[in-house]
Motif scaffolding. Structure first.
Motif, PDB file in Angstrom:
ATOM      1  N   UNK A  66       5.236  -4.362  52.382  1.00  2.20           N
ATOM      2  CA  UNK A  66       6.145  -4.527  51.235  1.00  2.20           C
ATOM      3  C   UNK A  66       5.589  -5.586  50.288  1.00  2.20           C
ATOM      4  N   UNK A  67       5.242  -6.742  50.812  1.00  2.00           N
ATOM      5  CA  UNK A  67       4.643  -7.805  49.990  1.00  2.00           C
ATOM      6  C   UNK A  67       3.122  -7.589  49.911  1.00  2.00           C
ATOM      7  N   UNK A  68       2.497  -8.293  48.993  1.00  2.00           N
ATOM      8  CA  UNK A  68       1.048  -8.165  48.812  1.00  2.00           C
ATOM      9  C   UNK A  68       0.299  -8.660  50.045  1.00  2.00           C
ATOM     10  N   UNK A  79      18.109 -15.205  46.160  1.00  2.00           N
ATOM     11  CA  UNK A  79      16.942 -14.719  45.432  1.00  2.00           C
ATOM     12  C   UNK A  79      16.170 -15.847  44.755  1.00  2.00           C
ATOM     13  N   UNK A  80      14.878 -15.675  44.679  1.00  4.00           N
ATOM     14  CA  UNK A  80      14.006 -16.588  43.933  1.00  4.00           C
ATOM     15  C   UNK A  80      14.449 -16.588  42.468  1.00  4.00           C
ATOM     16  N   UNK A 129      12.928 -16.898  39.804  1.00  2.00           N
ATOM     17  CA  UNK A 129      12.012 -16.226  38.870  1.00  2.00           C
ATOM     18  C   UNK A 129      11.907 -14.724  39.118  1.00  2.00           C
ATOM     19  N   UNK A 130      12.833 -14.184  39.897  1.00  2.84           N
ATOM     20  CA  UNK A 130      12.776 -12.763  40.240  1.00  2.84           C
ATOM     21  C   UNK A 130      12.889 -11.899  38.983  1.00  2.84           C
ATOM     22  N   UNK A 131      12.115 -10.800  38.977  1.00  2.51           N
ATOM     23  CA  UNK A 131      12.253  -9.853  37.855  1.00  2.51           C
ATOM     24  C   UNK A 131      13.645  -9.249  37.890  1.00  2.51           C
ATOM     25  N   UNK A 159      15.529  -6.499  40.530  1.00  2.00           N
ATOM     26  CA  UNK A 159      14.830  -6.343  41.809  1.00  2.00           C
ATOM     27  C   UNK A 159      15.836  -6.443  42.961  1.00  2.00           C
ATOM     28  N   UNK A 217       6.410 -12.895  47.431  1.00  2.00           N
ATOM     29  CA  UNK A 217       5.853 -11.652  46.911  1.00  2.00           C
ATOM     30  C   UNK A 217       4.512 -11.339  47.581  1.00  2.00           C
ATOM     31  N   UNK A 234       1.589 -17.258  43.707  1.00  2.00           N
ATOM     32  CA  UNK A 234       0.482 -17.181  42.766  1.00  2.00           C
ATOM     33  C   UNK A 234       1.070 -16.703  41.432  1.00  2.00           C
ATOM     34  N   UNK A 269       1.339 -13.056  40.801  1.00  2.14           N
ATOM     35  CA  UNK A 269       2.273 -12.253  41.610  1.00  2.14           C
ATOM     36  C   UNK A 269       3.679 -12.181  41.006  1.00  2.14           C
ATOM     37  N   UNK A 270       3.953 -13.064  40.038  1.00  2.00           N
ATOM     38  CA  UNK A 270       5.328 -13.167  39.530  1.00  2.00           C
ATOM     39  C   UNK A 270       5.782 -11.910  38.792  1.00  2.00           C
ATOM     40  N   UNK A 271       4.845 -11.108  38.328  1.00  2.00           N
ATOM     41  CA  UNK A 271       5.226  -9.894  37.604  1.00  2.00           C
ATOM     42  C   UNK A 271       5.472  -8.716  38.551  1.00  2.00           C
ATOM     43  N   UNK A 272       5.194  -8.904  39.815  1.00  2.00           N
ATOM     44  CA  UNK A 272       5.383  -7.805  40.775  1.00  2.00           C
ATOM     45  C   UNK A 272       6.874  -7.465  40.927  1.00  2.00           C
ATOM     46  N   UNK A 273       7.172  -6.196  41.125  1.00  2.00           N
ATOM     47  CA  UNK A 273       8.572  -5.792  41.337  1.00  2.00           C
ATOM     48  C   UNK A 273       8.972  -5.960  42.805  1.00  2.00           C
ATOM     49  N   UNK A 274       8.626  -7.117  43.361  1.00  2.00           N
ATOM     50  CA  UNK A 274       8.832  -7.400  44.783  1.00  2.00           C
ATOM     51  C   UNK A 274       9.918  -8.451  44.923  1.00  2.00           C
ATOM     52  N   UNK A 311      11.784 -11.588  46.323  1.00  2.00           N
ATOM     53  CA  UNK A 311      11.369 -12.839  46.965  1.00  2.00           C
ATOM     54  C   UNK A 311      12.567 -13.768  46.997  1.00  2.00           C
TER      55      UNK A 311
END
Lengths: 223, 223
Positions: free
Chosen positions: A139-141, A197-198, A200-202, A205, B94, B173, B176-181, B183
């Protein structure tokens, strides 16, 4: 079921009735725990105990750390002791002397070996991640080459291990049983709160199900 | 506020931003914990880590054991390391590499000394009991001479100590902040369940308030 190796170090000397030498019990304690305490002997000969993450694959335990951490450098090739403890409750007795705790613990002894092979290290990191944050791998990088290089993983065989489990009411002196004193167990529960949630979350999400519906840590008697 | 002694061993090498050298923070972590992990070097030179009860009185930590236990015999006069860890949550990042845990830990180093004076030992046992089962001393039967003799108490000065605390969202990182993951943090809560009375309890014995209304273990940011 393989009995745990009853070598001198891993033989439980105190509270023999509380010990068990059943491999399934060892696995259950390790799988129910979240973090371990890694003990090693530092260069100056004194013991050091640090909390850290871990994961189990069969009869191998992987412990996680930074390549810069003194703990894993000292533990590489040296004797280590890894202890996982779950506190399950406070045992209130009619006598102070018999107050105790209900708990599950696993104490592992052996020589740690840090992994050097890239694939082996990646597989071990997946085991640790699946233990501490199940569902995250995939799921995560995944770790980059640089990140992998900055991560140290210690492997330990579960050859020399002791499990101790205490459950149930206090042991009492027969003479104390007539006292008008309450005795029993106050269970300690562990549970997950609501995900935070973080910041800075998009936007939009969603919380993934492996976080949202993560089962609470396994209590006594359920593992 | 006395800063903790930044001797070589107790200087936090990893995650410096997570460490704090504030004596109040040390006391808060020790007071919020329930059990500790005692590390010592056994006769054969290998480290041993055992979970045990403890209590704090000012800048002295008392650790509890049986006079028959190898741990306290080995720890008497020798170097020990006592670690108290509170796991507060799982940090989902993320990226697998930045997954972590929120926690509070105290790592203490020093030479342990077992108490021999009867009054000193009794006072230390009260400190340990007040920590693990507050309200019990004065309610349950006090230790007899024989019971006191069978109990070993180790004293350790809180001179050389390190506190590490991690709170808040994952470090990431920037890429990574632009990822749709998703966190964030999944908090871990500890709470007391309903008291389970001893089956042999005298009928009509009420649960005392120190058990019934025991406050839940102190979470992060409340200590």
């Amino acid at each position: 079921m393989h009995p745990l190796s009853p070598t001198e170090r891993s033989t439980v000397r105190r509270g023999k009735t509380r010990s068990t030498s059943d491999r399934a019990a060892l696995h259950a304690v390790l799988d129910a725990g979240l973090i371990c305490h890694l003990g090693f002997v530092a260069e100056h000969g004194a013991p050091v105990v640090v909390p850290t993450g871990y994961g189990r694959d069969g009869d191998t335990l992987y412990v996680h750390g930074s390549t810069g951490a003194a703990s894993l450098r000292a533990a590489d090739g040296g004797e280590v002791c890894v202890t996982v403890t779950l506190l399950d409750g406070i045992v209130y007795s009619r006598a102070v002397f018999h107050c105790s705790v209900n708990y599950r613990s696993a104490v592992l002894h052996g020589r740690g070996a840090t992994l050097t092979d890239r694939d082996e290290k990646l597989a071990a990191l997946r085991v640790i991640t699946d233990h501490l944050a199940p569902g995250t791998w995939g799921y995560a990088r995944e770790p980059s080459r640089r990140e992998l290089a900055a991560t140290a993983v210690l492997a330990l065989d579960l050859t020399e291990a002791a499990v101790k489990i205490r459950t149930g009411p206090p042991g009492e002196e027969p003479a104390d049983l007539t006292r008008p004193t309450w005795a029993g167990v106050l269970p300690l529960h562990r549970s997950w709160g609501s995900p935070v949630p973080c910041p800075e979350l998009r936007p939009g999400t969603a919380v993934p199900s492996h976080v949202e519906t993560r089962p609470d840590p396994v209590g006594p008697g359920r593992g």
